[in-house]
Scaffold this motif. Sequence first.
Motif, PDB file in Angstrom:
ATOM      1  N   ALA A 193       0.830  -1.207   0.000  1.00  0.00           N
ATOM      2  CA  ALA A 193       0.000   0.000   0.000  1.00  0.00           C
ATOM      3  C   ALA A 193       0.863   1.255   0.000  1.00  0.00           C
ATOM      4  O   ALA A 193       0.559   2.236  -0.683  1.00  0.00           O
ATOM      5  CB  ALA A 193      -0.936  -0.004   1.209  1.00  0.00           C
ATOM      6  N   ALA A 194       1.950   1.222   0.759  1.00  0.00           N
ATOM      7  CA  ALA A 194       2.851   2.378   0.795  1.00  0.00           C
ATOM      8  C   ALA A 194       3.451   2.635  -0.579  1.00  0.00           C
ATOM      9  O   ALA A 194       3.542   3.783  -1.034  1.00  0.00           O
ATOM     10  CB  ALA A 194       3.957   2.150   1.825  1.00  0.00           C
ATOM     11  N   GLN A 195       3.848   1.576  -1.252  1.00  0.00           N
ATOM     12  CA  GLN A 195       4.429   1.723  -2.586  1.00  0.00           C
ATOM     13  C   GLN A 195       3.399   2.236  -3.583  1.00  0.00           C
ATOM     14  O   GLN A 195       3.701   3.084  -4.426  1.00  0.00           O
ATOM     15  CB  GLN A 195       4.999   0.391  -3.050  1.00  0.00           C
ATOM     16  CG  GLN A 195       5.837   0.474  -4.314  1.00  0.00           C
ATOM     17  CD  GLN A 195       6.567  -0.829  -4.596  1.00  0.00           C
ATOM     18  OE1 GLN A 195       6.049  -1.916  -4.341  1.00  0.00           O
ATOM     19  NE2 GLN A 195       7.772  -0.734  -5.115  1.00  0.00           N
ATOM     20  N   ALA A 196       2.158   1.736  -3.453  1.00  0.00           N
ATOM     21  CA  ALA A 196       1.100   2.178  -4.359  1.00  0.00           C
ATOM     22  C   ALA A 196       0.793   3.659  -4.159  1.00  0.00           C
ATOM     23  O   ALA A 196       0.640   4.416  -5.128  1.00  0.00           O
ATOM     24  CB  ALA A 196      -0.148   1.334  -4.146  1.00  0.00           C
ATOM     25  N   LEU A 197       0.698   4.075  -2.902  1.00  0.00           N
ATOM     26  CA  LEU A 197       0.414   5.482  -2.637  1.00  0.00           C
ATOM     27  C   LEU A 197       1.585   6.358  -3.088  1.00  0.00           C
ATOM     28  O   LEU A 197       1.374   7.435  -3.662  1.00  0.00           O
ATOM     29  CB  LEU A 197       0.125   5.688  -1.156  1.00  0.00           C
ATOM     30  CG  LEU A 197      -0.166   7.118  -0.704  1.00  0.00           C
ATOM     31  CD1 LEU A 197      -1.317   7.736  -1.492  1.00  0.00           C
ATOM     32  CD2 LEU A 197      -0.452   7.160   0.802  1.00  0.00           C
ATOM     33  N   ALA A 198       2.800   5.901  -2.848  1.00  0.00           N
ATOM     34  CA  ALA A 198       3.976   6.678  -3.254  1.00  0.00           C
ATOM     35  C   ALA A 198       4.041   6.879  -4.764  1.00  0.00           C
ATOM     36  O   ALA A 198       4.650   7.841  -5.241  1.00  0.00           O
ATOM     37  CB  ALA A 198       5.253   5.998  -2.766  1.00  0.00           C
ATOM     38  N   SER A 212       8.481   6.204   0.209  1.00  0.00           N
ATOM     39  CA  SER A 212       9.535   5.484  -0.490  1.00  0.00           C
ATOM     40  C   SER A 212      10.648   5.067   0.465  1.00  0.00           C
ATOM     41  O   SER A 212      11.194   3.961   0.368  1.00  0.00           O
ATOM     42  CB  SER A 212      10.104   6.344  -1.621  1.00  0.00           C
ATOM     43  OG  SER A 212       9.135   6.585  -2.620  1.00  0.00           O
ATOM     44  N   ARG A 213      10.986   5.936   1.410  1.00  0.00           N
ATOM     45  CA  ARG A 213      11.992   5.574   2.414  1.00  0.00           C
ATOM     46  C   ARG A 213      11.499   4.418   3.277  1.00  0.00           C
ATOM     47  O   ARG A 213      12.268   3.532   3.648  1.00  0.00           O
ATOM     48  CB  ARG A 213      12.327   6.783   3.294  1.00  0.00           C
ATOM     49  CG  ARG A 213      13.157   7.852   2.601  1.00  0.00           C
ATOM     50  CD  ARG A 213      13.737   8.830   3.600  1.00  0.00           C
ATOM     51  NE  ARG A 213      12.710   9.517   4.365  1.00  0.00           N
ATOM     52  CZ  ARG A 213      12.140  10.655   3.991  1.00  0.00           C
ATOM     53  NH1 ARG A 213      12.480  11.230   2.835  1.00  0.00           N
ATOM     54  NH2 ARG A 213      11.217  11.224   4.750  1.00  0.00           N
ATOM     55  N   ARG A 214      10.212   4.432   3.588  1.00  0.00           N
ATOM     56  CA  ARG A 214       9.656   3.343   4.392  1.00  0.00           C
ATOM     57  C   ARG A 214       9.801   2.014   3.678  1.00  0.00           C
ATOM     58  O   ARG A 214      10.239   1.022   4.274  1.00  0.00           O
ATOM     59  CB  ARG A 214       8.179   3.600   4.704  1.00  0.00           C
ATOM     60  CG  ARG A 214       7.514   2.491   5.508  1.00  0.00           C
ATOM     61  CD  ARG A 214       6.008   2.676   5.597  1.00  0.00           C
ATOM     62  NE  ARG A 214       5.645   3.909   6.273  1.00  0.00           N
ATOM     63  CZ  ARG A 214       4.374   4.310   6.446  1.00  0.00           C
ATOM     64  NH1 ARG A 214       3.372   3.579   5.961  1.00  0.00           N
ATOM     65  NH2 ARG A 214       4.113   5.427   7.070  1.00  0.00           N
ATOM     66  N   THR A 215       9.428   1.980   2.421  1.00  0.00           N
ATOM     67  CA  THR A 215       9.498   0.714   1.695  1.00  0.00           C
ATOM     68  C   THR A 215      10.942   0.274   1.502  1.00  0.00           C
ATOM     69  O   THR A 215      11.253  -0.915   1.582  1.00  0.00           O
ATOM     70  CB  THR A 215       8.797   0.816   0.329  1.00  0.00           C
ATOM     71  OG1 THR A 215       9.392   1.869  -0.446  1.00  0.00           O
ATOM     72  CG2 THR A 215       7.310   1.129   0.496  1.00  0.00           C
ATOM     73  N   ALA A 216      11.846   1.227   1.289  1.00  0.00           N
ATOM     74  CA  ALA A 216      13.252   0.870   1.110  1.00  0.00           C
ATOM     75  C   ALA A 216      13.853   0.313   2.394  1.00  0.00           C
ATOM     76  O   ALA A 216      14.645  -0.633   2.364  1.00  0.00           O
ATOM     77  CB  ALA A 216      14.046   2.083   0.654  1.00  0.00           C
ATOM     78  N   THR A 219      12.226  -3.329   3.076  1.00  0.00           N
ATOM     79  CA  THR A 219      12.319  -4.380   2.074  1.00  0.00           C
ATOM     80  C   THR A 219      13.540  -5.247   2.350  1.00  0.00           C
ATOM     81  O   THR A 219      14.657  -4.733   2.447  1.00  0.00           O
ATOM     82  CB  THR A 219      12.437  -3.770   0.666  1.00  0.00           C
ATOM     83  OG1 THR A 219      11.279  -2.970   0.417  1.00  0.00           O
ATOM     84  CG2 THR A 219      12.516  -4.877  -0.379  1.00  0.00           C
ATOM     85  N   PRO A 220      13.367  -6.559   2.518  1.00  0.00           N
ATOM     86  CA  PRO A 220      14.523  -7.418   2.801  1.00  0.00           C
ATOM     87  C   PRO A 220      15.464  -7.469   1.616  1.00  0.00           C
ATOM     88  O   PRO A 220      15.044  -7.316   0.465  1.00  0.00           O
ATOM     89  CB  PRO A 220      13.879  -8.788   3.059  1.00  0.00           C
ATOM     90  CG  PRO A 220      12.565  -8.742   2.339  1.00  0.00           C
ATOM     91  CD  PRO A 220      12.115  -7.313   2.428  1.00  0.00           C
ATOM     92  N   PRO A 221      16.756  -7.668   1.846  1.00  0.00           N
ATOM     93  CA  PRO A 221      17.708  -7.739   0.747  1.00  0.00           C
ATOM     94  C   PRO A 221      17.430  -8.963  -0.118  1.00  0.00           C
ATOM     95  O   PRO A 221      16.850  -9.959   0.331  1.00  0.00           O
ATOM     96  CB  PRO A 221      19.059  -7.861   1.451  1.00  0.00           C
ATOM     97  CG  PRO A 221      18.732  -8.423   2.798  1.00  0.00           C
ATOM     98  CD  PRO A 221      17.391  -7.859   3.168  1.00  0.00           C
TER      99      PRO A 221
END
Length: 229
Positions: A193-198, A212-216, A219-221
Motif C-alpha cells: 500500500a505504501a508503494q502504491a500510494l507513493a 519510499s523511504r519506508r518501503t526501502a 524491504t529485505p535484501p
Amino acid sequence: MRLISIQTGMPRTLGTPDAEDPMDREWTTGFFKTPVDGPVHAGPTGLVGDGQADTRVHGGPDKAINVYPLDHYAVWERELGVAFGFGAFGENFTTEGGVETEICIGDTFRIGTAVVQVSQPRQPCWKLARRWRIQELAALVEQTGRTGWYFRVLQSGEVSAPGEFELIERPFPTWTVAAANAVMHRRQGDLAAAQALASCPALSESWRSSLSRRTASQTPPSSNARLGA
C-alpha cells in the motif's frame, strides 16, 4: 463543497522566554489565522498576506493552502468543550460539504478564478496543541483522521468566500484523503500500500519521499545480496 471562510496571518512571536510552564514559553508561529474579506489572491506558494514561521515543514508549492472542514467543528467542540471559530485549526480555507472520506488526492477544483489540487492530508504539528493548550490535540487529529488537507495552486487567481468549488477532475478516486492517512499512520507495515500510494503522481513530494523511504528500509535484501554476490 463550499468555501465558507478565508483566513490569513503572518508569523508572530508570543510567550515569555523563561516561563515556568512550557505552554507559556516564547514561540514563533504563523498558526494564528484570522478571517479576511475577499477577493484574496492565491498563488503558487499560497495566499497573499499569509505566511509560515517554519518553512522547512510548512508552506511551499505542495502545501500552499491549508484546508479544514467546518463539518468537524461541532464534533471537536463537543469532545473538547472548546468553542472554535474560523481558522481554529490554522486553516486558510474553512470548507463545508466535503470531508476526508470524500475528497481524493489529485482532486482538482476551480474556486473563483483559481484552480487548486489536493496534494496531501494535513499532518498537524505541536503548534496546534500549543495554540489551544491541549497537549494531545495534534495526536487526536491524526488518530481520528479529521486532519483536513492541503491544496497546491495550479492556476493563480482570486478567491472569495462564500464560494462554490467546481470539481474539474478526479484522477485518483481510490486515494481518498482518509485512505492516504490510513496508509501513512495506521498501516505502516503494509509495504504494498505504501508503494502504491507513493506512486500516485498527485501526492506531494514530501509524502512520496517518506513512503519510499519506508518501503526501502523495510524491504529485505535479495537472496543474491545476502549471499554476497
